[in-house]
Design an enzyme around this catalytic site. Structure first.
Site, PDB file in Angstrom:
ATOM      1  CB  CYS A 170      68.320  32.765  59.538  1.00  0.00           C
ATOM      2  SG  CYS A 170      68.259  34.021  58.297  1.00  0.00           S
TER       3      CYS A 170
HETATM    4  C1  UN1 Z   1      66.287  34.011  56.449  1.00  0.00           C
HETATM    5  O1  UN1 Z   1      65.514  33.673  57.341  1.00  0.00           O
HETATM    6  O2  UN1 Z   1      67.100  33.169  55.951  1.00  0.00           O
HETATM    7  O3  UN1 Z   1      65.577  39.933  57.407  1.00  0.00           O
HETATM    8  C2  UN1 Z   1      66.309  35.346  55.810  1.00  0.00           C
HETATM    9  C3  UN1 Z   1      64.676  39.101  57.301  1.00  0.00           C
HETATM   10  C4  UN1 Z   1      64.303  38.616  55.917  1.00  0.00           C
HETATM   11  C5  UN1 Z   1      65.217  37.523  55.470  1.00  0.00           C
HETATM   12  C6  UN1 Z   1      65.397  36.372  56.408  1.00  0.00           C
HETATM   13  N1  UN1 Z   1      64.363  39.737  55.004  1.00  0.00           N
HETATM   14  O4  UN1 Z   1      64.082  38.655  58.259  1.00  0.00           O
END
Ligand code: UN1
Length: 512
Positions: free
Chosen positions: A285
């Site tokens: 995300c």
């Molecule tokens: C996600 O993709 O839901 O900051 C979380 C980051 C990771 C978490 C991603 N520690 O990219």
């Protein structure tokens, strides 16, 4: 032999209504687990079981609950390799990244085991004598947690660990296509000695989960919903919980911008763009959405970035690769749709697009049997393009240009998400002006958009969430409710605001 897994409610295997095959996206003919899928009734029943179990769990002193969290951390650490291998097998995340993901669970446990001895309330002065004021953090009750499969064990732990530490019970619904990883994590939590029913895992599809959740909310067995997934489903979860006067903890998508100033270290920026654009095959995300590069360094940056992307290794996630396959067929199908958003005014500067096949190989890798895709860099993206405005979960990064920092900030905010962001600059003034102007919940300076540390507030604004924050001390407000207590030991009724001593000042007093 294929693993057979089913939901676990109250410590016992629960009934299944149908079966789902979770497959290895690097070798789609390989079934990782045959998953018994529950229906809405089982989900609602799990919430009732959790409600029962929560009463006793809340009575366990918080420092003792903290010890359980410590044990979970130790168990995860001792099983790190097998858990990471399973994550790689089930969702195709490169092994080194999968190990990092497992590390993130341990970090989360390390942080919250101490919170068991803190979970501070306050003593507060009263406006009247012989009266004491206090605040307490109470558990909310039962948390229903619904998670995505791109971080099949770390992101769930961000909910599970603090929720349990605070004295809540949990019903967890992992993504179907990451069910085996979810089940393994459940078993590690259970092995730490959690009483039956305090943590329940339910495998169900989206529709059954939604119906089950609707019923549980009506029955009053769920007090908090945690959801990580798309903005579209997040809206529905937000609407449903809103009708029940609850605010869900929503961690949704992102269209994360990276601004590159003329004074940036371009090699560093290329490295950051490569990792955040194409690490995890662009399926975080926090993955990079659009590079917003100053027009004076556009050509130089783009040349170096395109070269780095062309050289990047995509392939077997058990090997040292930048990215493995996409998570699952449904993500591959959706990604192919995003590729159709490439318009004649765009220039693809990374080489081939689409699936890696013997007819469209990548170096000597032919991608047979897996959901492997070429990483794509699209230059010439305009602010009204779908590619600019919407999240494209997968290995595709857009590039656009700007003239002034204000313009870059406006472009960064335009899609209306607000999860992560990044700026490459050597001037502190640019960094702080960007921080102030950007709508994102997270800002990186000279670092990629992904890879947030586990004890900082994690969460977004706008289409990325409803302002809720996970991780660190900030998530405690999701899983506890403040209770204010006053205790009057004066032996008489002292009325607040009315029976308060008055000290009369001389407000006309002036210095000569
Ligand atoms: C996600 O993709 O839901 O900051 C979380 C980051 C990771 C978490 C991603 N520690 O990219």
């Amino acid at each position: 032999m294929t693993r057979q897994i089913v939901s676990v409610v109250g410590g016992k295997d629960a009934a299944s209504a149908s079966t789902y095959q979770s497959t290895n996206p690097a070798r789609i003919s390989e079934v990782v687990a045959s998953v018994g899928m529950a229906d809405a009734d089982t989900f609602a029943a799990a919430c009732r079981t959790a409600k029962e179990a929560q009463r006793e769990w809340a009575k366990v002193p918080a420092p003792v609950r903290g010890r359980v969290i410590a044990s979970i951390g130790r168990l995860v650490e001792a099983n790190a390799e097998s858990l990471a291998r399973l994550v790689t097998e089930e969702i195709g995340k490169p092994y080194a990244e999968a190990l990092g993901e497992v590390r993130e669970i341990v970090d989360t446990c390390d942080f919250f085991l101490g919170e068991g001895r803190r979970l501070y309330g306050q003593t507060v002065p009263s406006e009247m004598p012989d009266k004491n004021l206090f605040t307490f953090r109470n558990p909310v009750g039962v948390a229903a947690v619904i998670t995505a499969g791109n971080f099949p064990v770390a992101v769930p732990s961000w909910y599970l660990v603090p929720a349990l530490l605070c004295g809540n019970a949990v019903v967890w619904k992992p993504a179907e296509y990451a069910a085996a990883s979810g089940h393994a994590l459940y078993r590690l939590f259970a092995a730490a000695g959690l009483p039956d029913g305090v943590l329940n895992v339910v495998f169900a599809d989206g529709a059954e989960t939604f119906r089950g959740l609707e019923r549980a909310l009506e029955e009053g067995t769920v007090q908090k919903v945690g959801f990580t997934g798309s903005s579209e489903v997040g809206r529905k979860v937000g609407e449903l919980t809103g009708r029940h006067l609850q605010s869900a903890c929503l961690e949704l998508g992102g269209k994360n911008p990276m601004v590159i100033m003329p004074d940036a270290d371009l090699d560093l920026a290329v490295e950051g763009a490569l990792f955040s654009g194409f690490g995890t095959a662009g399926q975080r995300c926090t993955s990079l959405g659009t590079v917003i590069v100053h027009e004076s360094v556009h050509d130089e940056f783009l040349g170096r970035f395109a070269a780095a992307v062309r050289e990047a290794r995509i392939g077997d996630p058990g090997q040292e690769v930048l990215a493995g396959p996409l998570l699952d067929q449904k993500f591959a199908d959706r990604y192919e749709e995003y590729l159709t958003w490439i318009q004649p005014h765009h220039q693809v500067v990374s080489g081939e697009t689409g699936r890696i096949t013997p007819d469209s190989p990548r170096q000597d890798f032919t991608g047979e049997g897996g959901l492997f895709y070429h990483p794509v860099v699209v230059d010439g993206v305009r602010p009204d393009d779908r590619l600019f405005l919407e999240e494209t979960f997968g290995p595709i990064v857009g590039v656009t240009t700007f003239r002034t920092l204000d313009e870059a900030i406006e472009l960064a905010n335009l899609p209306g998400y607000g999860l992560s962001s990044s700026i490459y600059t050597t001037d502190a003034r640019n960094a702080f002006r960007f921080r102030e102007g950007v709508s994102a919940g997270m800002v990186s300076v000279n670092n990629s958009t992904s890879g947030a540390e586990a004890h900082l507030p994690f969460g977004g604004n706008g289409k990325s969430g409803n302002g809720s924050r996970q991780s660190g001390m900030w998530v405690l407000d999701q899983f506890t409710r403040w209770q204010a207590m006053n205790w009057d030991h004066s032996g008489r009724l002292q009325k607040a605001q009315m029976d308060v001593a008055d000290i009369t000042p001389d407000l006309d007093f002036r210095l000569p």
